[in-house]
Design a protein around this motif. Structure first.
Motif, PDB file in Angstrom:
ATOM      1  N   ALA A  60       0.779  -1.123   0.164  1.00  0.00           N
ATOM      2  CA  ALA A  60       0.073   0.128   0.161  1.00  0.00           C
ATOM      3  C   ALA A  60       0.978   1.177  -0.043  1.00  0.00           C
ATOM      4  O   ALA A  60       0.537   2.392  -0.535  1.00  0.00           O
ATOM      5  CB  ALA A  60      -0.835   0.065   1.191  1.00  0.00           C
ATOM      6  N   TRP A  61       1.981   1.388   0.608  1.00  0.00           N
ATOM      7  CA  TRP A  61       2.833   2.270   0.791  1.00  0.00           C
ATOM      8  C   TRP A  61       3.587   2.527  -0.545  1.00  0.00           C
ATOM      9  O   TRP A  61       3.597   3.540  -1.002  1.00  0.00           O
ATOM     10  CB  TRP A  61       3.908   1.943   1.842  1.00  0.00           C
ATOM     11  N   ASP A  62       3.939   1.492  -1.002  1.00  0.00           N
ATOM     12  CA  ASP A  62       4.670   1.641  -2.561  1.00  0.00           C
ATOM     13  C   ASP A  62       3.707   2.091  -3.432  1.00  0.00           C
ATOM     14  O   ASP A  62       3.822   2.878  -4.407  1.00  0.00           O
ATOM     15  CB  ASP A  62       5.174   0.370  -3.159  1.00  0.00           C
ATOM     16  N   ARG A  63       2.339   1.400  -3.383  1.00  0.00           N
ATOM     17  CA  ARG A  63       1.345   1.802  -4.516  1.00  0.00           C
ATOM     18  C   ARG A  63       0.822   3.485  -4.072  1.00  0.00           C
ATOM     19  O   ARG A  63       0.645   4.229  -5.289  1.00  0.00           O
ATOM     20  CB  ARG A  63      -0.049   0.968  -4.169  1.00  0.00           C
ATOM     21  N   ALA A  64       0.834   3.827  -3.227  1.00  0.00           N
ATOM     22  CA  ALA A  64       0.295   5.409  -2.724  1.00  0.00           C
ATOM     23  C   ALA A  64       1.253   6.087  -3.294  1.00  0.00           C
ATOM     24  O   ALA A  64       1.217   7.201  -4.068  1.00  0.00           O
ATOM     25  CB  ALA A  64       0.438   5.563  -1.387  1.00  0.00           C
ATOM     26  N   MET A  65       2.772   5.749  -3.376  1.00  0.00           N
ATOM     27  CA  MET A  65       3.629   6.915  -3.799  1.00  0.00           C
ATOM     28  C   MET A  65       3.853   6.662  -5.415  1.00  0.00           C
ATOM     29  O   MET A  65       3.752   7.789  -5.916  1.00  0.00           O
ATOM     30  CB  MET A  65       5.201   6.448  -3.373  1.00  0.00           C
ATOM     31  N   ALA A  66       3.534   5.464  -5.954  1.00  0.00           N
ATOM     32  CA  ALA A  66       3.443   5.230  -7.221  1.00  0.00           C
ATOM     33  C   ALA A  66       2.349   5.986  -7.898  1.00  0.00           C
ATOM     34  O   ALA A  66       2.447   6.717  -9.306  1.00  0.00           O
ATOM     35  CB  ALA A  66       3.596   3.795  -7.511  1.00  0.00           C
ATOM     36  N   GLU A  67       1.164   5.927  -7.286  1.00  0.00           N
ATOM     37  CA  GLU A  67       0.182   6.753  -7.763  1.00  0.00           C
ATOM     38  C   GLU A  67       0.152   8.253  -8.023  1.00  0.00           C
ATOM     39  O   GLU A  67      -0.055   8.931  -8.856  1.00  0.00           O
ATOM     40  CB  GLU A  67      -1.074   6.265  -7.061  1.00  0.00           C
ATOM     41  N   VAL A  68       0.949   8.784  -6.992  1.00  0.00           N
ATOM     42  CA  VAL A  68       0.955  10.206  -7.036  1.00  0.00           C
ATOM     43  C   VAL A  68       1.978  10.674  -7.931  1.00  0.00           C
ATOM     44  O   VAL A  68       1.662  11.624  -8.955  1.00  0.00           O
ATOM     45  CB  VAL A  68       1.474  10.927  -5.604  1.00  0.00           C
ATOM     46  N   LEU A  69       3.170   9.759  -8.186  1.00  0.00           N
ATOM     47  CA  LEU A  69       3.842  10.204  -9.297  1.00  0.00           C
ATOM     48  C   LEU A  69       3.511  10.032 -10.815  1.00  0.00           C
ATOM     49  O   LEU A  69       3.541  10.697 -11.596  1.00  0.00           O
ATOM     50  CB  LEU A  69       5.176   9.267  -9.107  1.00  0.00           C
ATOM     51  N   ALA A  70       2.607   8.811 -10.822  1.00  0.00           N
ATOM     52  CA  ALA A  70       2.152   8.592 -12.021  1.00  0.00           C
ATOM     53  C   ALA A  70       1.052   9.614 -12.527  1.00  0.00           C
ATOM     54  O   ALA A  70       0.971   9.797 -13.748  1.00  0.00           O
ATOM     55  CB  ALA A  70       1.486   7.087 -11.969  1.00  0.00           C
ATOM     56  N   ALA A  71       0.482  10.068 -11.409  1.00  0.00           N
ATOM     57  CA  ALA A  71      -0.627  11.171 -12.115  1.00  0.00           C
ATOM     58  C   ALA A  71       0.072  12.452 -12.415  1.00  0.00           C
ATOM     59  O   ALA A  71      -0.696  13.263 -13.244  1.00  0.00           O
ATOM     60  CB  ALA A  71      -1.368  11.707 -10.734  1.00  0.00           C
ATOM     61  N   GLN A  72       1.361  12.586 -12.303  1.00  0.00           N
ATOM     62  CA  GLN A  72       1.786  13.474 -12.889  1.00  0.00           C
ATOM     63  C   GLN A  72       2.558  13.755 -14.182  1.00  0.00           C
ATOM     64  O   GLN A  72       3.130  14.499 -15.072  1.00  0.00           O
ATOM     65  CB  GLN A  72       3.304  14.011 -11.920  1.00  0.00           C
TER      66      GLN A  72
END
Length: 423
Positions: free
Chosen positions: A252-264
């Motif tokens: 969940a921690w990895d996914r949360a960070m990846a989602e914010v980065l991917a949204a950019q």
């Protein structure tokens, strides 16, 4: 993944765990606790062993890792090769000042080549994004920024380590992104597992991609190390429900960070794309696991990873696939004295500093500390936060006594921790 040797595991764990730890949250799942007990081999012994090993590369050099031998390359070549990627991830050991100086140099080099940039930070939960926006806009002083960003609650390492990075973003008006999820969510996932979390409580985080087997093996080593500290090593099994929750919390921690980065990863108003840089613990990006794995699942394919490594690292630690490139950090001229080992995991919760767990046969246990104790005062002074407590412990000279006032049930108890003299 081949089983890790004690020395290699210790190095990888140190890069990942950083300043906080509590069971499944050894992986910096941000519950605000700090591991003071011995989870890895004694640092002085590890340092001596490392010093005796043959280093592969010279200090202050960059290298790419190949199947044959690490190859030294220039910084200019590294930046030229990676500047076109959509996302670049810069690793760190959270409490190593040289790692943050290296990150600052890399950011400056990248910014000179590609000024359109955003920088994501593992240190902040998403809810604090407005604070980061005000900081970059120049509306907050350093003191006010740290207060509004709840620094002592969300990260608990000296802010001086990170302020040069924050100042760089402010000075150049580079947007900062809060990549983190909140402490309570991470705690709940670690306790109950991802499936038990109501959709409305997931802070918008989606289902993580299943981890590679090698990553799961790595996570089990950390899980097992913690079980050893608690005297339960024989009971730690890969099939444990508790280990499954442990993995859930990390994913969940990895996914949360990846989602914010991917949204950019979208065109800017000018039609181009900003370079997206992520600042995070090295364990989140080694071997393309963690955040890179989740980014790929989200459709981001153009990813670069850079890691700082101790210049004394032996060849066997420079495995192919570890990262796109590594920088060999010179050994500091002075070997720091290892801080006193109290042997507790501490947790900051609702403004209280609590003892999450006490290691067997540790100085904390011998002094009378128990799980669940609230630390009220140190050396007669009320606590101002977890960082002040950690500093008091780390600065305690060998052979001295440290008075603590403890809250237990409805009592206030005075305990004196007697630190052993140096041998």
């Amino acid at each position: 993944m081949m089983p890790l040797s004690s020395r290699r595991f210790a190095a990888r764990f140190a890069s990942l765990s950083g300043p906080r730890s509590k069971f499944a949250l050894l992986l910096l799942a941000a519950i605000g606790s700090t591991l003071l007990g011995a989870l890895v081999a004694d640092s002085s012994a590890a340092g001596n062993a490392r010093a005796q090993a043959q280093a592969c590369l010279t200090p202050a050099s960059w290298a790419v890792l190949t199947d044959q031998q690490p190859q030294t390359v220039s910084k200019q070549q590294i930046l030229a090769d990676l500047i076109g990627r959509e996302v670049l991830l810069l690793g760190e050991q959270h409490d190593d000042a040289d790692h943050h100086q290296w990150q600052l140099q890399v950011l400056a080099g990248l910014h000179a080549l590609r000024p359109e940039m955003v920088i994501g930070f593992e240190m902040f939960p998403r809810r604090l994004q407005p604070v980061l926006d005000r900081w970059v806009a120049g509306e907050l002083s350093v003191k006010e920024f740290l207060r509004q960003a709840e620094w002592e609650k969300v990260w608990n390492t000296p802010p001086e380590l990170y302020l040069p990075l924050f100042e760089f973003a402010r000075l150049n008006r580079i947007p900062m992104l809060a990549l983190n999820i909140d402490q309570e969510l991470t705690r709940k996932i670690a306790d109950q597992g991802w499936k038990a979390i109501a959709l409305a409580e997931r802070e918008g985080v989606g289902q993580a991609a299943a981890p590679p087997d090698a990553y799961r093996d790595f996570l089990f080593e950390i899980y097992r190390q913690h079980a050893t500290m608690r005297g339960k090593s024989t009971k730690a099994k890969p099939g444990d429900a508790a280990f499954a929750h442990f993995v859930d919390s990390q994913l969940a921690w990895d996914r949360a960070m990846a989602e914010v980065l991917a949204a950019q990863a979208k065109p800017t108003a000018a039609g181009g794309k900003a370079l997206i840089v992520g600042i995070m613990g090295s364990g989140h990006l080694r071997f393309g696991h963690g955040v890179p794995h989740q980014l790929r699942d989200l459709g981001v394919r153009s990813i670069g990873t850079l890691l700082p490594m101790a210049a004394s690292s032996p060849c066997e630690e420079l495995d192919p696939g570890l990262a796109d490139a590594v920088f060999m950090v010179p050994t500091p001229p002075l070997v720091p004295i290892a801080p006193p080992r109290l042997g507790v995991a501490l947790e900051s919760k609702d403004g209280k500093i609590l003892v999450a767990s006490v290691s067997k046969a540790s100085l904390a246990e011998k002094s009378g500390l128990q799980d669940g104790d609230q630390i009220l005062a140190v050396a007669g002074q009320p606590l101002s936060g977890l960082t002040s407590l950690l500093n008091s412990i780390r600065q305690q000279p060998p052979g001295t006594w440290l008075p603590l006032q403890i809250g237990r049930a409805d009592e206030k108890i005075d305990i004196v921790v007697k630190f052993p003299a140096e041998r």
